[in-house]
Motif scaffolding. Structure first.
Motif, mmCIF file in Angstrom:
data_model
loop_
_atom_site.group_PDB
_atom_site.id
_atom_site.type_symbol
_atom_site.label_atom_id
_atom_site.label_comp_id
_atom_site.label_asym_id
_atom_site.label_seq_id
_atom_site.Cartn_x
_atom_site.Cartn_y
_atom_site.Cartn_z
ATOM 1 N N ASN A 85 -0.570 -10.967 24.463
ATOM 2 C CA ASN A 85 0.130 -9.716 24.733
ATOM 3 C C ASN A 85 -0.446 -8.569 23.912
ATOM 4 O O ASN A 85 -0.837 -8.756 22.769
ATOM 5 C CB ASN A 85 1.613 -9.869 24.432
ATOM 6 C CG ASN A 85 2.359 -10.401 25.634
ATOM 7 O OD1 ASN A 85 1.753 -10.703 26.657
ATOM 8 N ND2 ASN A 85 3.653 -10.513 25.510
ATOM 9 N N PRO A 86 -0.481 -7.387 24.484
ATOM 10 C CA PRO A 86 -0.973 -6.227 23.735
ATOM 11 C C PRO A 86 0.031 -5.812 22.668
ATOM 12 O O PRO A 86 1.196 -6.194 22.719
ATOM 13 C CB PRO A 86 -1.113 -5.160 24.820
ATOM 14 C CG PRO A 86 -0.117 -5.539 25.860
ATOM 15 C CD PRO A 86 -0.052 -7.039 25.834
ATOM 16 N N PRO A 87 -0.428 -5.053 21.692
ATOM 17 C CA PRO A 87 0.466 -4.594 20.626
ATOM 18 C C PRO A 87 1.521 -3.634 21.173
ATOM 19 O O PRO A 87 1.250 -2.865 22.082
ATOM 20 C CB PRO A 87 -0.487 -3.875 19.671
ATOM 21 C CG PRO A 87 -1.668 -3.487 20.508
ATOM 22 C CD PRO A 87 -1.797 -4.557 21.533
ATOM 23 N N GLU A 88 2.700 -3.729 20.627
ATOM 24 C CA GLU A 88 3.767 -2.805 21.019
ATOM 25 C C GLU A 88 3.438 -1.412 20.536
ATOM 26 O O GLU A 88 2.697 -1.263 19.571
ATOM 27 C CB GLU A 88 5.105 -3.277 20.436
ATOM 28 C CG GLU A 88 5.509 -4.677 20.879
ATOM 29 C CD GLU A 88 6.027 -4.723 22.302
ATOM 30 O OE1 GLU A 88 6.361 -3.639 22.832
ATOM 31 O OE2 GLU A 88 6.061 -5.808 22.877
ATOM 32 N N ARG A 127 -2.079 -1.042 26.308
ATOM 33 C CA ARG A 127 -0.672 -1.155 25.906
ATOM 34 C C ARG A 127 0.245 -1.177 27.126
ATOM 35 O O ARG A 127 1.198 -0.400 27.229
ATOM 36 C CB ARG A 127 -0.300 -0.004 24.962
ATOM 37 C CG ARG A 127 -0.782 -0.247 23.539
ATOM 38 C CD ARG A 127 -0.613 0.987 22.696
ATOM 39 N NE ARG A 127 -1.494 2.050 23.138
ATOM 40 C CZ ARG A 127 -1.372 3.329 22.822
ATOM 41 N NH1 ARG A 127 -0.385 3.706 22.050
ATOM 42 N NH2 ARG A 127 -2.228 4.221 23.266
ATOM 43 N N ASP A 128 -0.096 -2.051 28.049
ATOM 44 C CA ASP A 128 0.645 -2.211 29.294
ATOM 45 C C ASP A 128 0.887 -3.713 29.463
ATOM 46 O O ASP A 128 -0.038 -4.516 29.342
ATOM 47 C CB ASP A 128 -0.201 -1.644 30.441
ATOM 48 C CG ASP A 128 0.537 -1.607 31.772
ATOM 49 O OD1 ASP A 128 1.198 -2.606 32.113
ATOM 50 O OD2 ASP A 128 0.453 -0.580 32.469
ATOM 51 N N SER A 129 2.124 -4.107 29.687
ATOM 52 C CA SER A 129 2.461 -5.537 29.753
ATOM 53 C C SER A 129 1.962 -6.205 31.018
ATOM 54 O O SER A 129 1.972 -7.435 31.103
ATOM 55 C CB SER A 129 3.982 -5.713 29.666
ATOM 56 O OG SER A 129 4.491 -4.997 28.563
ATOM 57 N N CYS A 130 1.575 -5.436 31.997
ATOM 58 C CA CYS A 130 1.131 -5.985 33.272
ATOM 59 C C CYS A 130 -0.083 -6.881 33.069
ATOM 60 O O CYS A 130 -0.974 -6.585 32.271
ATOM 61 C CB CYS A 130 0.802 -4.844 34.207
ATOM 62 S SG CYS A 130 -0.055 -5.335 35.700
ATOM 63 N N GLY A 131 -0.127 -7.985 33.811
ATOM 64 C CA GLY A 131 -1.240 -8.913 33.703
ATOM 65 C C GLY A 131 -2.572 -8.268 34.008
ATOM 66 O O GLY A 131 -3.603 -8.616 33.400
#
Lengths: 209, 209
Positions: free
Chosen positions: A106-109, B8-12
DNA sequence: CCGCATCCGATTGGATACTG
DNA sequence: CAGTATCCAATCGGATGCGG
């Protein structure tokens, strides 16, 4: 001698990357997969992209024939960006890339999550073998229709004619729900998700069964 | 606060692009699809990428788990870069992107064309329904085996046990041949392609029938 | 507001040279 | 051969400006 930014490689892969390989380009394509969008909608969907960069990418993608722009009203007025026929052929590729990226760290918040992103994920995750259902979905104020019928899951923009259930939430909450079924009850309790209709039907839609 | 270079986007899709979305990354993956390669081989395959950039990408791709490095001999010696299991899952995506990119405008000359690129294209273009054949292929001095058997086209590095025909040329010439069947005769005449074996068998391999 | 264009500091990419 | 080191140009990201 600036030799542009091309890879100068005859291979189809490199030529594809000459068109959609620059930063943000494929995310713009992602945003346009479900529905044409306006500049401001794209900005809202990609909040970490600066406005000039977004304008640059849109121009380049249009120049390369991946997207087009269409005026909503004739002669002056708002315009939307939409995929061309060629650009639409990127859909299976972008979706496959998304499946692959699920396994990435997951990317950093803090992270963003656009309505389009989560709807694409929902469409892929929803079990087509679940019973038919029409769901009205209000995400951050824009209304979508999620329709499961005869083994197919469809998502499109706008109000459904009739709806079995109706949901109002935001993309990030919906994303959490899809990732963790246990969070649905608390989300309903604290009001971050508002449901009208059968809770069991919603669970079948989101989690299968 | 540099907030790195992540979307910084949760999308796969965005998470995939955080890993392989940077310049040259997917071309490195392309080069490793057929066979592990050494640093200098990658440099030769991607002549427009500078050495420091290639080193950076290899480090990043390794750090993200897309590629790994393996020593050819135990304890000190040459090493090769190879795709991890996760990285290998990019293969269908990269191939599909290549098919899509075929319709893109050609990049400005001069262009490069690696052996891997043209072999991937050959593998996709060769008709699996053509008669079985084993072809020894010498591209710029490195030897490959192209094998059509029981409806499947295989390409791998190294000498074949036995060969029906044997071809020696370079990637760009082979690319021209695949794009334009008429150029085969002149290429043979001027020596840019050297063939041992049946010309008709070669034409069936390259152009089907 | 919407749809960009402009300006600017911080990063990154590209070419060349160099080292173990 | 397999990378580093260095320098410079191009790009990115963020803020701001500006006409409709």
């Amino acid at each position: 001698m600036p030799t542009s930014r091309s890879y100068r490689d005859s291979c189809g892969i490199a030529r594809a990357l000459d068109v959609v390989g620059e930063r943000w380009a494929l995310l713009v394509v992602r945003e346009l997969l479900l529905v044409p969008q306006r500049f401001s909608e794209l900005r809202h969907a990609l909040p970490h992209a600066s406005s000039n960069l977004l304008a640059d990418r849109l121009r380049e993608l249009e120049h390369h024939g991946v997207i087009g722009r269409r005026k909503l009203t004739s002669t002056a007025g708002p315009q939307v960006y939409e995929l061309t026929e060629w650009g639409r052929k990127l859909e299976p590729i972008v979706l496959a890339l998304g499946d692959w990226g699920i396994d990435a760290p997951n990317p950093p918040e803090p992270t963003s999550l656009s309505a389009t992103s989560v709807l694409i994920f929902l469409r892929g995750a929803a079990r087509p073998d679940s019973p038919p259902i029409v769901c009205r979905l209000d995400l951050d104020g824009s209304v979508w229709t999620v329709c499961v019928a005869s083994g197919k899951v469809q998502v499109h923009s706008g109000e459904p004619a009739t709806a079995d259930i109706s949901l109002r939430t935001d993309p990030k909450t919906l994303g959490s729900l899809l990732a963790d079924p246990a969070s649905l009850d608390t989300a309903l309790a604290e009001g971050s998700v508002a449901l009208v209709g059968d809770l069991l039907a919603l669970k079948r839609l989101l989690y299968g069964g």
